[in-house]
Design a protein around this motif. Sequence first.
Motif, mmCIF file in Angstrom:
data_model
loop_
_atom_site.group_PDB
_atom_site.id
_atom_site.type_symbol
_atom_site.label_atom_id
_atom_site.label_comp_id
_atom_site.label_asym_id
_atom_site.label_seq_id
_atom_site.Cartn_x
_atom_site.Cartn_y
_atom_site.Cartn_z
ATOM 1 N N LEU A 79 0.825 -1.211 0.000
ATOM 2 C CA LEU A 79 0.000 0.000 0.000
ATOM 3 C C LEU A 79 0.854 1.254 0.000
ATOM 4 O O LEU A 79 1.871 1.347 0.714
ATOM 5 C CB LEU A 79 -0.917 0.010 1.216
ATOM 6 C CG LEU A 79 -2.124 -0.944 1.156
ATOM 7 C CD1 LEU A 79 -2.762 -1.081 2.519
ATOM 8 C CD2 LEU A 79 -3.140 -0.460 0.121
ATOM 9 N N TRP A 80 0.444 2.204 -0.830
ATOM 10 C CA TRP A 80 1.084 3.526 -0.942
ATOM 11 C C TRP A 80 2.532 3.396 -1.410
ATOM 12 O O TRP A 80 3.353 4.252 -1.141
ATOM 13 C CB TRP A 80 0.980 4.298 0.374
ATOM 14 C CG TRP A 80 -0.340 4.097 1.025
ATOM 15 C CD1 TRP A 80 -0.587 3.507 2.219
ATOM 16 C CD2 TRP A 80 -1.630 4.439 0.475
ATOM 17 N NE1 TRP A 80 -1.934 3.450 2.462
ATOM 18 C CE2 TRP A 80 -2.606 4.012 1.400
ATOM 19 C CE3 TRP A 80 -2.040 5.054 -0.705
ATOM 20 C CZ2 TRP A 80 -3.969 4.192 1.193
ATOM 21 C CZ3 TRP A 80 -3.397 5.224 -0.924
ATOM 22 C CH2 TRP A 80 -4.341 4.799 0.017
ATOM 23 N N ASP A 81 2.829 2.268 -2.096
ATOM 24 C CA ASP A 81 4.172 2.050 -2.655
ATOM 25 C C ASP A 81 5.229 1.935 -1.557
ATOM 26 O O ASP A 81 6.417 2.220 -1.791
ATOM 27 C CB ASP A 81 4.547 3.187 -3.603
ATOM 28 C CG ASP A 81 4.775 2.706 -5.027
ATOM 29 O OD1 ASP A 81 4.562 1.502 -5.284
ATOM 30 O OD2 ASP A 81 5.166 3.525 -5.872
ATOM 31 N N TRP A 93 -5.217 -2.846 5.914
ATOM 32 C CA TRP A 93 -4.110 -2.032 6.399
ATOM 33 C C TRP A 93 -3.150 -2.877 7.237
ATOM 34 O O TRP A 93 -1.938 -2.873 7.025
ATOM 35 C CB TRP A 93 -4.644 -0.886 7.265
ATOM 36 C CG TRP A 93 -4.617 0.450 6.621
ATOM 37 C CD1 TRP A 93 -5.679 1.134 6.095
ATOM 38 C CD2 TRP A 93 -3.484 1.293 6.436
ATOM 39 N NE1 TRP A 93 -5.277 2.344 5.594
ATOM 40 C CE2 TRP A 93 -3.928 2.472 5.788
ATOM 41 C CE3 TRP A 93 -2.136 1.172 6.747
ATOM 42 C CZ2 TRP A 93 -3.083 3.516 5.461
ATOM 43 C CZ3 TRP A 93 -1.272 2.210 6.422
ATOM 44 C CH2 TRP A 93 -1.747 3.363 5.795
ATOM 45 N N ILE A 97 -8.156 -0.794 -0.940
ATOM 46 C CA ILE A 97 -7.082 -0.933 0.047
ATOM 47 C C ILE A 97 -6.926 -2.387 0.472
ATOM 48 O O ILE A 97 -5.809 -2.926 0.520
ATOM 49 C CB ILE A 97 -7.360 -0.013 1.254
ATOM 50 C CG1 ILE A 97 -7.137 1.448 0.836
ATOM 51 C CG2 ILE A 97 -6.498 -0.377 2.450
ATOM 52 C CD1 ILE A 97 -7.558 2.474 1.871
ATOM 53 N N TYR A 126 -7.576 9.588 -1.836
ATOM 54 C CA TYR A 126 -6.764 8.384 -1.667
ATOM 55 C C TYR A 126 -6.795 7.456 -2.877
ATOM 56 O O TYR A 126 -5.794 6.796 -3.181
ATOM 57 C CB TYR A 126 -7.152 7.646 -0.388
ATOM 58 C CG TYR A 126 -6.591 8.333 0.838
ATOM 59 C CD1 TYR A 126 -5.226 8.334 1.082
ATOM 60 C CD2 TYR A 126 -7.406 9.017 1.724
ATOM 61 C CE1 TYR A 126 -4.687 8.984 2.186
ATOM 62 C CE2 TYR A 126 -6.887 9.672 2.830
ATOM 63 C CZ TYR A 126 -5.519 9.651 3.057
ATOM 64 O OH TYR A 126 -4.985 10.302 4.143
ATOM 65 N N GLN A 177 -4.433 9.003 -5.320
ATOM 66 C CA GLN A 177 -3.061 8.683 -4.912
ATOM 67 C C GLN A 177 -2.720 7.237 -5.249
ATOM 68 O O GLN A 177 -1.670 6.948 -5.831
ATOM 69 C CB GLN A 177 -2.903 8.921 -3.406
ATOM 70 C CG GLN A 177 -1.560 8.497 -2.836
ATOM 71 C CD GLN A 177 -0.443 9.481 -3.098
ATOM 72 O OE1 GLN A 177 -0.677 10.687 -3.111
ATOM 73 N NE2 GLN A 177 0.771 8.993 -3.305
ATOM 74 N N MET A 178 -3.617 6.306 -4.898
ATOM 75 C CA MET A 178 -3.350 4.882 -5.086
ATOM 76 C C MET A 178 -3.208 4.512 -6.554
ATOM 77 O O MET A 178 -2.229 3.873 -6.961
ATOM 78 C CB MET A 178 -4.468 4.050 -4.452
ATOM 79 C CG MET A 178 -4.350 2.555 -4.709
ATOM 80 S SD MET A 178 -5.679 1.620 -3.928
ATOM 81 C CE MET A 178 -5.100 1.632 -2.226
ATOM 82 N N ASP A 208 -0.072 5.789 -7.929
ATOM 83 C CA ASP A 208 1.071 4.944 -7.569
ATOM 84 C C ASP A 208 1.222 3.779 -8.541
ATOM 85 O O ASP A 208 2.326 3.418 -8.951
ATOM 86 C CB ASP A 208 0.895 4.389 -6.150
ATOM 87 C CG ASP A 208 1.019 5.452 -5.073
ATOM 88 O OD1 ASP A 208 1.577 6.535 -5.354
ATOM 89 O OD2 ASP A 208 0.564 5.206 -3.943
ATOM 90 N N PHE A 244 -1.979 11.296 3.650
ATOM 91 C CA PHE A 244 -1.745 11.927 2.356
ATOM 92 C C PHE A 244 -0.726 13.056 2.488
ATOM 93 O O PHE A 244 0.171 13.201 1.643
ATOM 94 C CB PHE A 244 -3.071 12.459 1.804
ATOM 95 C CG PHE A 244 -2.973 13.059 0.439
ATOM 96 C CD1 PHE A 244 -2.880 12.252 -0.685
ATOM 97 C CD2 PHE A 244 -2.989 14.437 0.264
ATOM 98 C CE1 PHE A 244 -2.803 12.805 -1.958
ATOM 99 C CE2 PHE A 244 -2.907 14.996 -0.999
ATOM 100 C CZ PHE A 244 -2.808 14.174 -2.112
ATOM 101 N N LEU A 247 2.703 11.476 2.988
ATOM 102 C CA LEU A 247 3.231 10.890 1.747
ATOM 103 C C LEU A 247 3.783 11.963 0.817
ATOM 104 O O LEU A 247 4.715 11.709 0.037
ATOM 105 C CB LEU A 247 2.126 10.112 1.021
ATOM 106 C CG LEU A 247 1.699 8.780 1.636
ATOM 107 C CD1 LEU A 247 0.427 8.274 0.960
ATOM 108 C CD2 LEU A 247 2.808 7.743 1.515
ATOM 109 N N ASN A 248 3.212 13.156 0.871
ATOM 110 C CA ASN A 248 3.594 14.229 -0.050
ATOM 111 C C ASN A 248 4.323 15.367 0.649
ATOM 112 O O ASN A 248 4.420 16.469 0.108
ATOM 113 C CB ASN A 248 2.339 14.759 -0.756
ATOM 114 C CG ASN A 248 1.690 13.718 -1.655
ATOM 115 O OD1 ASN A 248 2.166 13.452 -2.746
ATOM 116 N ND2 ASN A 248 0.596 13.114 -1.184
#
Length: 770
Positions: free
Chosen positions: A173-175, A297, A352, A405, A408-409, A412, A498, A501-502
């Motif tokens: 998840l989220w790389d 998660w 997710i 999200y 974002q996902m 990715d 988020f 991550l950024n």
Amino acid sequence: MKKIIIPILTLLSLNVVAQQQPGVIRLTADKLHARVREWPYPINGITVPTNAPALLWPGTNGKNMVTPMESGSEVPEDPNIGNVRYKVVLASDKDFKNDLTESEEQRWAVYPLHKALKPGKWYWKYGYALKGAKQWSWSPTYNFVVDGKYASEKVSPPVNEVLKRNQGAHPLLWDMNRIGDDFYRNNLENPEAKKFIAFAEKLMKEPLPTEKPQRIIDTTGKNNREKKIIIERMYHGFGDAVGTPVRNLCIAYQLTRDKRFILDAKRRALNIAKMDPNGLATGDDFTSGAVLEALGWFYDAGYAFLDQQEKELFKNIITTRAKRVYDHLPNRFELHVSDNHVWQITLRNLAIATVAVVNEVPEAKEWLTYMYEVWSARFPVLGTTDGGWHEGNGYFRVNFKSIIYLSQMFGDFSGVDYFKLPWMQNLPYYMLYTHPNNAASTAIGDMWENIPDVVKGEAWFADALTFRMNNPYLNWYVNAIKTSHPDYFRGTDDYLLFRLLNYKPDRKLPVLSPEKLPKSRDFADVGVVAMHEDLANADKTLSSYLFSSPFGSSGHGHASQNAFTINYKGKVLFGGSGYYSNFSDKHNLLYYRSSKAYNTILADSLNQKIGEEGYGWIPRAITGQHIQYALGDASKAYGEIKSEFWLDRFKQINLVPNKANGYGESGVTLYRRHMLQLEGGYILLYDELEANKAVKWTTQFHAPYYTIEAQPTNNTNEQHFALKTDLGNVNAAVFANSTLGLNVHNKFYETAVNWNKVTNDEGKIKDFVD
């Protein structure tokens, strides 16, 4: 104090032949957005706004179109709906010999083209067959045009590349298996990360949750349908209450690599993994979805801390809960104009969880394929390119987390920056123009009354967008909100991940005041024109809005075509009225969702149609320094309700949408409303009205927070009234070419009762007053 004068001119013209009016475009389609797809796209030589369009077509069960369904409705009885297979062929010639693309068989009725097409005309068709059948039925051949100006656009990769990118080790998840070290190092000195870690320390001391209601609501005297809704309401939010701590502890572990956090996340995840998936606490789509996401998660972030037996437990319960969502999606969900619950929340939950188990659960590859293809083909579902959202700002908020999200996902996975889509790039302007800081919003759609000012969810969402968008007006908007509402930004909200991550330590955001932006903006895709006296100071000046939606009143939208809202000094002077008590109880269907609740026109006291068939549109709008102008056309909004979905909603509560209840054929053939906001605090409405019979026209003025007082007049062709406010003098005049009557009252057509104990954004039970 500034004086606001609102003259309203209404022209009733029964004998004009519309076709003879120069410059008037008349739409004749029964609907512009079908509830369930009824026609293929793109067709008829249309020039597509991309170099790689998505091909869309009506669904079938092998014989007929799919029966319309909505989130929460029953599973279709026809077993063939899930057994249909589709294929698509595409070529640059109508004989399908040149530049041929032929798809593999698939279960769903969308096919996004993950490759750039050369400029020119293209031809396509789709076929369908039942699973295992050799006989295929094929559609006619359709065609569209690719414009060379889109040739350099970046194209999303095919799904096999997306699946390949997810073949690595946990955490996926989220790389995180690629960026985890950078994520850890980048946030070591991040003040927000430090604050969150301290929050997580306290979180570990919280007791394990048990399966019990979030609130107790008395069901005495309620019928079975109301009891079911109330019980769901009692457990509403339970999934988030038990699932969010798991997510937060996983994030704390990835920020610190302190095993205490992931071990406590494991303790909590094991606790909810053993909860009954069919029980009251985690059985509905929202609560089960939140639990599903939390399990995903932990399975991903805590994989190294599970023994084999525990891994099997998590895989089994994730599969059980995920299949309950996914099995109702293919050949149904992608066909809907918007299956709200899925787009709002459960698609994110499923995505997710799917990524977490994609390499261990065989079916998960199909789940991910489906979601990626539908996302590529359909996002944004309730807008197109102008940044608007059909259902209004009140319910738009429910989509925010998924917009952030999932963008974002899927970014990715694909390398595509979904925050650069045209709709995304225009989204900041929609927020700025339709809900300025320190001011009321447009007062339209479900739950509009819950946002008298910019609320926390809107503030967090706007702030999150600044991390991926280079828009100085958005940065100004967020800075203004932070100045007005510093208490909103506590650092533990749902957009924390988020931001982490950024995160960039030296982030400098350029800021531009919107004072030099046009005073008006036309969001024609969703039928909203926003007009402002001073956009940078909307909380001190005059703002007005005209609505006429091509989507009709689908979903959480209302039958409010050609309605207007007028706000002054941040408060609603004239706007919608009533309360969101339930999606379709008596108050909702007979008043709150209907035209009776809005500043539009009734014909013989009858509402506009509820459903996609009761649509409007914005033919044109103009903005200047001194004059703002918009034209709405609601000519197709009137008549009997045609939507089977909404007819069923009436039937469920033993109501008939007949003339006694304010619905039916009124004979309206033309309703065009011209609206001007003029410098100096004047607003002018000019209505063109036609019908095929004599009609009593009623133009309505709702002041949801103030009192209207009639003023005497000696002319039967005009009426005057004033609004008693603490903001200044507000006077209105109505003129017509026939005799006018005036009726002032403060009663809803159907009484508002908060039988479901709905709450405002602060969790307080709402008081439904006249």
